[in-house]
Design a protein around this motif. Sequence first.
Motif, PDB file in Angstrom:
ATOM      1  N   LYS A 156     -14.933  10.954   0.703  1.00 20.98           N
ATOM      2  CA  LYS A 156     -15.318  12.043   0.906  1.00 20.98           C
ATOM      3  C   LYS A 156     -14.162  13.148   1.266  1.00 20.98           C
ATOM      4  O   LYS A 156     -14.472  14.452   1.370  1.00 20.98           O
ATOM      5  N   ILE A 157     -12.974  12.333   1.474  1.00 21.09           N
ATOM      6  CA  ILE A 157     -12.023  13.003   2.283  1.00 21.09           C
ATOM      7  C   ILE A 157     -10.589  13.314   0.968  1.00 21.09           C
ATOM      8  O   ILE A 157     -10.426  12.522   0.254  1.00 21.09           O
ATOM      9  N   SER A 158     -10.138  14.550   0.817  1.00 29.85           N
ATOM     10  CA  SER A 158      -9.633  14.843  -0.359  1.00 29.85           C
ATOM     11  C   SER A 158      -7.984  14.725   0.439  1.00 29.85           C
ATOM     12  O   SER A 158      -7.762  14.913   1.513  1.00 29.85           O
ATOM     13  N   VAL A 159      -7.093  14.693  -0.484  1.00 28.10           N
ATOM     14  CA  VAL A 159      -5.664  14.603  -0.272  1.00 28.10           C
ATOM     15  C   VAL A 159      -5.204  16.027   0.610  1.00 28.10           C
ATOM     16  O   VAL A 159      -4.534  15.998   1.739  1.00 28.10           O
ATOM     17  N   THR A 160      -5.895  17.220  -0.014  1.00 27.57           N
ATOM     18  CA  THR A 160      -5.743  18.526   0.436  1.00 27.57           C
ATOM     19  C   THR A 160      -6.076  18.401   2.101  1.00 27.57           C
ATOM     20  O   THR A 160      -5.552  18.951   2.856  1.00 27.57           O
ATOM     21  N   GLU A 161      -7.251  18.160   2.266  1.00 31.43           N
ATOM     22  CA  GLU A 161      -8.136  18.039   3.431  1.00 31.43           C
ATOM     23  C   GLU A 161      -7.122  17.219   4.568  1.00 31.43           C
ATOM     24  O   GLU A 161      -6.963  17.674   5.578  1.00 31.43           O
ATOM     25  N   LEU A 162      -6.903  16.034   3.886  1.00 35.03           N
ATOM     26  CA  LEU A 162      -6.147  15.182   5.093  1.00 35.03           C
ATOM     27  C   LEU A 162      -4.817  15.600   5.472  1.00 35.03           C
ATOM     28  O   LEU A 162      -4.558  15.541   6.551  1.00 35.03           O
ATOM     29  N   VAL A 163      -3.935  16.207   4.380  1.00 37.69           N
ATOM     30  CA  VAL A 163      -2.579  16.703   4.867  1.00 37.69           C
ATOM     31  C   VAL A 163      -2.735  18.065   5.717  1.00 37.69           C
ATOM     32  O   VAL A 163      -1.920  18.297   6.464  1.00 37.69           O
ATOM     33  N   HIS A 166       4.462   8.735   0.312  1.00 31.02           N
ATOM     34  CA  HIS A 166       4.034   7.503   0.860  1.00 31.02           C
ATOM     35  C   HIS A 166       3.076   6.617   0.201  1.00 31.02           C
ATOM     36  O   HIS A 166       3.095   5.437   0.216  1.00 31.02           O
ATOM     37  N   PHE A 167       2.044   7.369  -0.319  1.00 27.37           N
ATOM     38  CA  PHE A 167       0.814   6.773  -0.791  1.00 27.37           C
ATOM     39  C   PHE A 167       0.362   7.323  -2.245  1.00 27.37           C
ATOM     40  O   PHE A 167       0.639   8.585  -2.332  1.00 27.37           O
ATOM     41  N   GLN A 168      -0.014   6.664  -3.061  1.00 22.63           N
ATOM     42  CA  GLN A 168      -0.541   7.097  -4.290  1.00 22.63           C
ATOM     43  C   GLN A 168      -2.002   7.724  -4.337  1.00 22.63           C
ATOM     44  O   GLN A 168      -2.333   8.693  -5.151  1.00 22.63           O
ATOM     45  N   THR A 169      -2.959   7.125  -3.231  1.00 19.94           N
ATOM     46  CA  THR A 169      -4.387   7.578  -3.215  1.00 19.94           C
ATOM     47  C   THR A 169      -4.774   7.445  -1.817  1.00 19.94           C
ATOM     48  O   THR A 169      -4.125   6.708  -1.012  1.00 19.94           O
ATOM     49  N   ILE A 170      -5.651   8.031  -1.275  1.00 20.46           N
ATOM     50  CA  ILE A 170      -6.288   7.922  -0.153  1.00 20.46           C
ATOM     51  C   ILE A 170      -6.780   6.490   0.034  1.00 20.46           C
ATOM     52  O   ILE A 170      -6.605   6.093   0.823  1.00 20.46           O
ATOM     53  N   VAL A 212      -5.953   4.092   3.380  1.00 25.90           N
ATOM     54  CA  VAL A 212      -6.913   3.327   4.116  1.00 25.90           C
ATOM     55  C   VAL A 212      -6.447   1.946   4.224  1.00 25.90           C
ATOM     56  O   VAL A 212      -6.601   1.297   5.247  1.00 25.90           O
ATOM     57  N   GLY A 213      -6.117   1.574   3.339  1.00 26.23           N
ATOM     58  CA  GLY A 213      -5.567   0.077   3.070  1.00 26.23           C
ATOM     59  C   GLY A 213      -4.458  -0.074   4.199  1.00 26.23           C
ATOM     60  O   GLY A 213      -4.296  -0.964   4.923  1.00 26.23           O
ATOM     61  N   ALA A 214      -3.490   0.887   4.069  1.00 33.09           N
ATOM     62  CA  ALA A 214      -2.416   0.715   5.091  1.00 33.09           C
ATOM     63  C   ALA A 214      -2.909   0.960   6.623  1.00 33.09           C
ATOM     64  O   ALA A 214      -2.242   0.117   7.532  1.00 33.09           O
ATOM     65  N   SER A 215      -4.067   1.563   6.835  1.00 36.47           N
ATOM     66  CA  SER A 215      -4.396   1.916   8.028  1.00 36.47           C
ATOM     67  C   SER A 215      -4.965   0.487   8.557  1.00 36.47           C
ATOM     68  O   SER A 215      -5.014   0.230   9.744  1.00 36.47           O
ATOM     69  N   VAL A 216      -5.761  -0.165   7.655  1.00 40.23           N
ATOM     70  CA  VAL A 216      -6.544  -1.377   8.040  1.00 40.23           C
ATOM     71  C   VAL A 216      -5.475  -2.642   8.291  1.00 40.23           C
ATOM     72  O   VAL A 216      -5.668  -3.191   9.467  1.00 40.23           O
ATOM     73  N   LEU A 217      -4.561  -2.713   7.512  1.00 41.60           N
ATOM     74  CA  LEU A 217      -3.446  -3.622   7.981  1.00 41.60           C
ATOM     75  C   LEU A 217      -2.765  -3.370   9.315  1.00 41.60           C
ATOM     76  O   LEU A 217      -2.570  -4.228   9.971  1.00 41.60           O
ATOM     77  N   ARG A 218      -2.364  -2.092   9.342  1.00 40.33           N
ATOM     78  CA  ARG A 218      -1.772  -1.713  10.702  1.00 40.33           C
ATOM     79  C   ARG A 218      -2.740  -2.194  11.992  1.00 40.33           C
ATOM     80  O   ARG A 218      -2.402  -2.740  12.748  1.00 40.33           O
ATOM     81  N   ARG A 219      -3.957  -1.865  11.707  1.00 41.67           N
ATOM     82  CA  ARG A 219      -4.971  -2.189  12.846  1.00 41.67           C
ATOM     83  C   ARG A 219      -5.007  -3.603  13.122  1.00 41.67           C
ATOM     84  O   ARG A 219      -4.988  -4.282  14.013  1.00 41.67           O
ATOM     85  N   LEU A 220      -5.097  -4.456  11.807  1.00 42.12           N
ATOM     86  CA  LEU A 220      -5.321  -5.847  11.942  1.00 42.12           C
ATOM     87  C   LEU A 220      -3.888  -6.369  12.717  1.00 42.12           C
ATOM     88  O   LEU A 220      -4.007  -7.388  13.527  1.00 42.12           O
ATOM     89  N   MET A 246       0.823  -1.039   0.021  1.00 44.16           N
ATOM     90  CA  MET A 246      -0.020   0.046  -0.116  1.00 44.16           C
ATOM     91  C   MET A 246       1.008   1.392   0.059  1.00 44.16           C
ATOM     92  O   MET A 246       0.673   2.151  -0.777  1.00 44.16           O
ATOM     93  N   ALA A 247       1.890   1.343   0.939  1.00 45.57           N
ATOM     94  CA  ALA A 247       2.867   2.444   0.615  1.00 45.57           C
ATOM     95  C   ALA A 247       3.647   2.501  -0.206  1.00 45.57           C
ATOM     96  O   ALA A 247       4.107   1.291  -0.661  1.00 45.57           O
ATOM     97  N   THR A 248       3.913   3.672  -0.724  1.00 47.17           N
ATOM     98  CA  THR A 248       4.877   3.645  -2.011  1.00 47.17           C
ATOM     99  C   THR A 248       6.237   3.297  -1.665  1.00 47.17           C
ATOM    100  O   THR A 248       7.242   2.767  -2.540  1.00 47.17           O
ATOM    101  N   LYS A 249       6.699   3.990  -0.543  1.00 40.41           N
ATOM    102  CA  LYS A 249       8.059   4.039  -0.235  1.00 40.41           C
ATOM    103  C   LYS A 249       8.272   4.092   1.091  1.00 40.41           C
ATOM    104  O   LYS A 249       7.644   4.681   2.013  1.00 40.41           O
ATOM    105  N   THR A 250       9.377   3.435   1.573  1.00 38.05           N
ATOM    106  CA  THR A 250       9.550   3.309   2.917  1.00 38.05           C
ATOM    107  C   THR A 250      11.108   3.396   3.139  1.00 38.05           C
ATOM    108  O   THR A 250      11.873   2.982   2.111  1.00 38.05           O
TER     109      THR A 250
END
Length: 201
Positions: free
Chosen positions: A34-41, A54-58, A62-70, A1-5
């Motif tokens: 309903k969340i834009s990259v601009t709003e999120l950053v 880090h990421f190509q899209t919201i 979200v996918g990285a967030s879900v995996l981190r939580r799991l 999910m993350a593009t660079k680490t």
Amino acid sequence: MATKTNNDPRTEKSCAALLDTIDTLLEEGINPDKISVTELVGKAGLTRPTFYQHFQTITDLVGASVLRRLETIFATISSEDELKQNATEEVIRALLSYLCNDATYCITVFNSSAAQHLLNTLVDYIADRLYTVSPVGTSIKALEGIDTWKYCQFLAAGTIWQVQEWLLTEPSPAAAQETYVKQISTSLLLAGQLKEGENGN
């Protein structure tokens, strides 16, 4: 999910800030569609270029967030506990308890477009747990005439479908939790041709 680490503390800090921010929004029930990259950053105190480091899209975020939580949830379930008597049911009960406590987050993700994009990743994640840790996997590996990894993927997909049904259709997920614990754990045990208390050793 993350593009660079990498191991740069600043990079790790900015990635964590993005994940923490999307976590908070999802926990508040805000659909990521309903969340834009601009709003999120803006909420994370970062810039758009930093997001794209880090990421190509919201959806990727979200996918990285879900995996981190799991990973956090499963880290609380030791491998030893997963191999003891009645382990399958206990693990499913623990997992569903966490998800129930996190119901707003989970329901928000399931109701977003990210859910479909996440499906294969989630299936592979749960299948890997079944295949490498669960006593169900030990039994499945002994079966002949099937692709055992694909079988674990099949079981994982069914488990995810039942979790979605539970959280999205039950008026009170907490009240229905034990029904789904029994349903999911029994399905996995039958699929693995196991009875509780038999760990394949």
